[in-house]
Design a protein around this motif. Structure first.
Motif, PDB file in Angstrom:
ATOM      1  N   VAL A   1      -7.513 -69.999  38.807  1.00 28.09           N
ATOM      2  CA  VAL A   1      -8.933 -69.925  39.147  1.00 28.09           C
ATOM      3  C   VAL A   1      -9.211 -68.739  40.066  1.00 28.09           C
ATOM      4  O   VAL A   1      -8.369 -68.354  40.877  1.00 28.09           O
ATOM      5  N   ASP A   2     -10.376 -68.175  39.897  1.00 30.90           N
ATOM      6  CA  ASP A   2     -10.883 -67.108  40.765  1.00 30.90           C
ATOM      7  C   ASP A   2     -12.390 -67.320  40.821  1.00 30.90           C
ATOM      8  O   ASP A   2     -13.132 -66.770  40.014  1.00 30.90           O
ATOM      9  N   VAL A   3     -12.830 -68.166  41.750  1.00 34.58           N
ATOM     10  CA  VAL A   3     -14.222 -68.600  41.785  1.00 34.58           C
ATOM     11  C   VAL A   3     -15.097 -67.485  42.357  1.00 34.58           C
ATOM     12  O   VAL A   3     -15.209 -67.322  43.570  1.00 34.58           O
ATOM     13  N   LYS A   4     -15.697 -66.731  41.463  1.00 33.77           N
ATOM     14  CA  LYS A   4     -16.449 -65.545  41.869  1.00 33.77           C
ATOM     15  C   LYS A   4     -17.645 -65.873  42.757  1.00 33.77           C
ATOM     16  O   LYS A   4     -18.008 -65.089  43.634  1.00 33.77           O
ATOM     17  N   TYR A   5     -18.274 -67.025  42.538  1.00 33.26           N
ATOM     18  CA  TYR A   5     -19.463 -67.360  43.331  1.00 33.26           C
ATOM     19  C   TYR A   5     -19.095 -67.924  44.701  1.00 33.26           C
ATOM     20  O   TYR A   5     -19.981 -68.224  45.502  1.00 33.26           O
ATOM     21  N   ALA A   6     -17.792 -68.045  44.981  1.00 28.50           N
ATOM     22  CA  ALA A   6     -17.338 -68.383  46.327  1.00 28.50           C
ATOM     23  C   ALA A   6     -17.075 -67.114  47.129  1.00 28.50           C
ATOM     24  O   ALA A   6     -16.666 -67.168  48.291  1.00 28.50           O
ATOM     25  N   THR A   7     -17.311 -65.958  46.489  1.00 29.63           N
ATOM     26  CA  THR A   7     -17.114 -64.648  47.106  1.00 29.63           C
ATOM     27  C   THR A   7     -18.384 -63.814  46.922  1.00 29.63           C
ATOM     28  O   THR A   7     -19.378 -64.285  46.368  1.00 29.63           O
ATOM     29  N   THR A   8     -18.326 -62.575  47.324  1.00 30.15           N
ATOM     30  CA  THR A   8     -19.441 -61.658  47.090  1.00 30.15           C
ATOM     31  C   THR A   8     -19.222 -60.820  45.835  1.00 30.15           C
ATOM     32  O   THR A   8     -20.034 -59.963  45.510  1.00 30.15           O
ATOM     33  N   ASP A   9     -18.118 -61.085  45.144  1.00 35.65           N
ATOM     34  CA  ASP A   9     -17.787 -60.336  43.927  1.00 35.65           C
ATOM     35  C   ASP A   9     -18.478 -60.976  42.725  1.00 35.65           C
ATOM     36  O   ASP A   9     -17.845 -61.584  41.858  1.00 35.65           O
ATOM     37  N   ASN A  10     -19.793 -60.851  42.689  1.00 38.98           N
ATOM     38  CA  ASN A  10     -20.591 -61.393  41.590  1.00 38.98           C
ATOM     39  C   ASN A  10     -21.892 -60.601  41.477  1.00 38.98           C
ATOM     40  O   ASN A  10     -22.163 -59.745  42.331  1.00 38.98           O
ATOM     41  N   PHE A  11     -22.685 -60.863  40.470  1.00 44.21           N
ATOM     42  CA  PHE A  11     -23.865 -60.035  40.228  1.00 44.21           C
ATOM     43  C   PHE A  11     -24.910 -60.133  41.331  1.00 44.21           C
ATOM     44  O   PHE A  11     -25.783 -59.272  41.446  1.00 44.21           O
ATOM     45  N   MET A  12     -24.814 -61.167  42.175  1.00 40.91           N
ATOM     46  CA  MET A  12     -25.767 -61.318  43.276  1.00 40.91           C
ATOM     47  C   MET A  12     -25.249 -60.723  44.587  1.00 40.91           C
ATOM     48  O   MET A  12     -25.981 -60.646  45.576  1.00 40.91           O
TER      49      MET A  12
END
Length: 265
Positions: free
Chosen positions: A85-96
């Protein structure tokens, strides 16, 4: 003879009292305001049995995880520990470019969906044992869906719904029946090249436009083949891809998900 046994009986008595006292402390902690420990009282054994009590204590990091558990969802890695797993929305590495899952870095799904994902993982590793699925997102609360929807308010409605489902209707993610993921080499951690990043809003990320971009040279045959491999193993697990995101797969239609499950708000 009785005098010889008395010290042993005394030790046993003291240990039993200590165990009972520890169990009471655990029970009291479940009624506190702490977000660090959540106890599943419904499945808890006799609280006088300290070992059984401790086994029913689940350490959680956030209220969001508690909501997932309460809704009957499961951590995918508890179903198949080989999944990454690499939960992108638990980080700032996402489209937002912001954290949307505060203190929460796991992926929860409906149990039947998690089992399907495990089946897809096994199908992939049967093809190539050096590869593994890497999961970015599973169940997504509707409140987070609303944040995503609002962040794209500058995009025309008909284009916006291709990327983020209207929270009024509910996303299949909101039911715990959709998953975002890719394939990586489990030894190096390197992603298979899909020709577009996760959360890429461009049409080059659309599966339905792959032939067009392959013909123009903007996608390579290897990139298309990697996407096809992902689709193949996900189909083996009982999922299908959507037309506008190479990484997004559904286990049920929205209608079916609504019949079977509740939205996680």
């Amino acid at each position: 003879m009785i005098k010889k046994l008395s010290p042993l009986l005394l030790v046993f008595f003291l240990f039993a009292c200590k165990a009972e006292n520890s169990a009471e402390q655990l029970s009291e902690s479940s009624n506190s305001e702490s977000n660090d420990i959540w106890i599943d009282k419904e499945n808890m054994a006799d609280t006088s049995d300290l070992k059984a009590t401790i086994e029913n204590v689940t350490i959680v990091k956030s209220d969001l995880e508690k909501r997932m558990i309460k809704a009957g969802l499961v951590d995918i890695q508890s179903v198949d520990s080989s999944l990454k797993v690499d939960v992108k929305y638990a980080t700032t590495d996402n489209f937002m470019d912001k954290v949307l899952y505060d203190g929460y870095d796991k992926v929860y799904l409906q149990p039947i969906v998690a089992e399907r994902l495990s089946k897809a993982q096994k199908a992939l590793q049967k093809i190539d044992s050096t590869l593994t699925l890497l999961v970015f997102d599973g169940t997504r609360p509707r409140s987070v869906q609303q944040e995503m929807w609002d962040a794209l308010d500058s995009i025309p409605f008909n284009d916006r719904v291709k990327f983020v489902s209207n929270p009024v209707n509910g996303s299949i993610h909101n039911y715990g029946c959709a998953v975002d993921l890719t394939i990586i080499n489990k030894y190096s951690g390197g992603w298979l090249d899909m020709g577009a990043e996760y959360d890429d809003l461009r049409k080059i990320a659309y599966p339905r436009h792959e032939a067009k971009f392959l013909a123009s040279g903007e996608l390579t045959q290897l990139q298309v083949d990697n996407r096809k491999l992902l689709r193949k193993v996900m189909r083996a697990g009982g999922f299908w891809v959507i037309e506008t995101e190479w990484w997004h797969f559904n286990a049920f239609s929205r209608t079916k998900a609504n019949e079977m499950f509740e939205i996680v708000e």
